[in-house]
Design an enzyme around this catalytic site. Sequence first.
Site, short mmCIF file in Angstrom:
data_model
loop_
_atom_site.label_atom_id
_atom_site.label_comp_id
_atom_site.label_asym_id
_atom_site.label_seq_id
_atom_site.Cartn_x
_atom_site.Cartn_y
_atom_site.Cartn_z
N TYR A 140 0.85 -1.19 0.00
CA TYR A 140 0.00 0.00 0.00
C TYR A 140 0.89 1.23 0.00
O TYR A 140 1.86 1.31 0.75
CB TYR A 140 -0.89 0.00 1.25
CG TYR A 140 -1.79 1.21 1.37
CD1 TYR A 140 -2.86 1.40 0.49
CD2 TYR A 140 -1.58 2.16 2.37
CE1 TYR A 140 -3.70 2.51 0.62
CE2 TYR A 140 -2.42 3.27 2.50
CZ TYR A 140 -3.47 3.44 1.62
OH TYR A 140 -4.29 4.53 1.74
N ASP A 178 9.23 3.01 -0.09
CA ASP A 178 8.16 3.62 0.68
C ASP A 178 8.38 3.20 2.14
O ASP A 178 8.00 2.11 2.55
CB ASP A 178 6.80 3.15 0.16
CG ASP A 178 5.65 3.75 0.98
OD1 ASP A 178 5.93 4.38 2.02
OD2 ASP A 178 4.49 3.57 0.57
N LYS A 226 4.02 9.01 8.88
CA LYS A 226 3.76 8.45 10.22
C LYS A 226 4.75 8.99 11.29
O LYS A 226 4.57 10.11 11.72
CB LYS A 226 3.69 6.93 10.13
CG LYS A 226 2.52 6.54 9.19
CD LYS A 226 2.10 5.11 9.15
CE LYS A 226 0.78 4.98 8.40
NZ LYS A 226 0.83 4.32 7.12
C1 LIG Z 1 0.17 4.76 5.70
C2 LIG Z 1 0.95 4.50 4.48
C3 LIG Z 1 0.91 5.35 3.37
C4 LIG Z 1 -0.07 6.46 3.28
O1 LIG Z 1 0.15 7.45 4.22
P1 LIG Z 1 -1.05 8.45 4.59
O2 LIG Z 1 -0.43 9.42 5.52
O3 LIG Z 1 -2.11 7.60 5.22
O4 LIG Z 1 -1.52 9.06 3.34
C5 LIG Z 1 1.77 5.12 2.33
N1 LIG Z 1 2.64 4.10 2.36
C6 LIG Z 1 2.70 3.25 3.40
C7 LIG Z 1 3.69 2.14 3.39
C8 LIG Z 1 1.85 3.41 4.49
O5 LIG Z 1 1.88 2.53 5.50
#
Ligand SMILES: *Cc1c(COP(=O)(O)O)cnc(C)c1O
Length: 425
Positions: free
Chosen positions: A146, A241, A269
């Site tokens: 994701y 990511d 995060k």
């Molecule tokens: C949470 C998450 C996102 C998206 O971040 P948001 O702040 O919710 O838009 C993207 N990549 C990873 C791996 C994530 O866990």
Amino acid sequence: MDIMGAKSEELYKKSTEYMPGGVNSPVRSFYAVNRSPIFIDHAVGDKIYDVDGAEYIDYVCSWGPGILGHADKDVLDSVRSAIDKGLTFGAPTEREYEIAKLIQEMVPSMEMLRLVNSGTEATMSAIRVARGYTGKDKIIKFRGCYHGHSDGLLVKAGSGAITGSIPDSLGVPKGYAENTLVAEYNDLESVEELFKNNLGNVAGIIVEPVAANMGIVLPEEGFLQGLRSLADKYDSLLIFDEVITGFRLAPGGAQELFGVKPDLSCFGKIVGGGMPLAVYGGRKDIMKNVAPLGGVYQAGTLAGNPVATAAGLATLKKLQNNSSLYEDINNKTKYLADGIREYFKGRAVINRVGSLMSIFFTKEDVVDYDSVMKCDTGLYAKFFCNVLDKGVYLPPSQYESMFISAAHSYEDIDKTIEIICSGNL
Ligand SMILES: *Cc1c(COP(=O)(O)O)cnc(C)c1O
């Protein structure tokens, strides 16, 4: 304490009138665990309290930001002093320079970077830069990973998208999805095949270095190094990511832990310490293509917001050069995993790396998307509800990670082990 869950239930009912599913992010609605969500009043340390006055040991930690635990005093103090000076200026501040410099020190591959407001923006922007720099359109992503909810990345996506059985969202034009090529996590051959079939057209590979949005799936030995080599071989960029893994698996994230250097990285995060802040960046020669230096446009009214950077800076300062904090959270997580493994023997498997872990309701090793999909989500839902009622707040989906913070005490972890292992299944 009021009647168990009465206030939450009422708020949930009222909220569903105004917001889809009563929530502002799908997994929060508890729809995967067949009950209505608890509404939170406040949180301190490793505990979260609902509006009915019930206390829970929290293993969600706001989905990752809370590495220090809730309401950390230094972070709150930093935010309070920032607030007194005004909330937003739409002009540069010293704190943006400070946090950029600190991020670069902690993650050396981040030679030049941009602050944005969410992980979604970070990945979306990193991909735009990769396309702008390489002049190529296609992106390789992995099934079950994701990367936020931008159009081109909601293809075979993880997190709430698997939980709700909508890995391919409606509303994404075919033209966007066509530029997203999907490979299998931990399968380098599937990646090379895509490169060969799209020769000269792949701008980059985007990957969660530890897949954390289909539950925790670790990279097999050589997988991340293999991606590095393939990106180089096909003149393409490697994008990590690290929105979950960044500042969690090590001060320098998964790239430090596994010793693989990406061209671009995304953080979110933890980097905002609980406020909306995310980052993308990497090689200077690539990032120099971002406006105003170059032709890749990306901007943000609240980007680098003074309050968000205050929370982020205070958090990162506590993590920098703090190997004992990482040792501590990793040990606690191992202690929890070891404490429940015997109980689940033959019924569930536990994956863990650092302070991330998942309990998968399956008998087979979970090493990729296919093995994740063999899990018994009905059993997970039952397990979730049982432990929730006894005061342990787990992610309300089989496909999300548990998060352990520095504020988790061994006493609370022991309590958690006892609750989990007291015959709830
Ligand atoms: C949470 C998450 C996102 C998206 O971040 P948001 O702040 O919710 O838009 C993207 N990549 C990873 C791996 C994530 O866990």
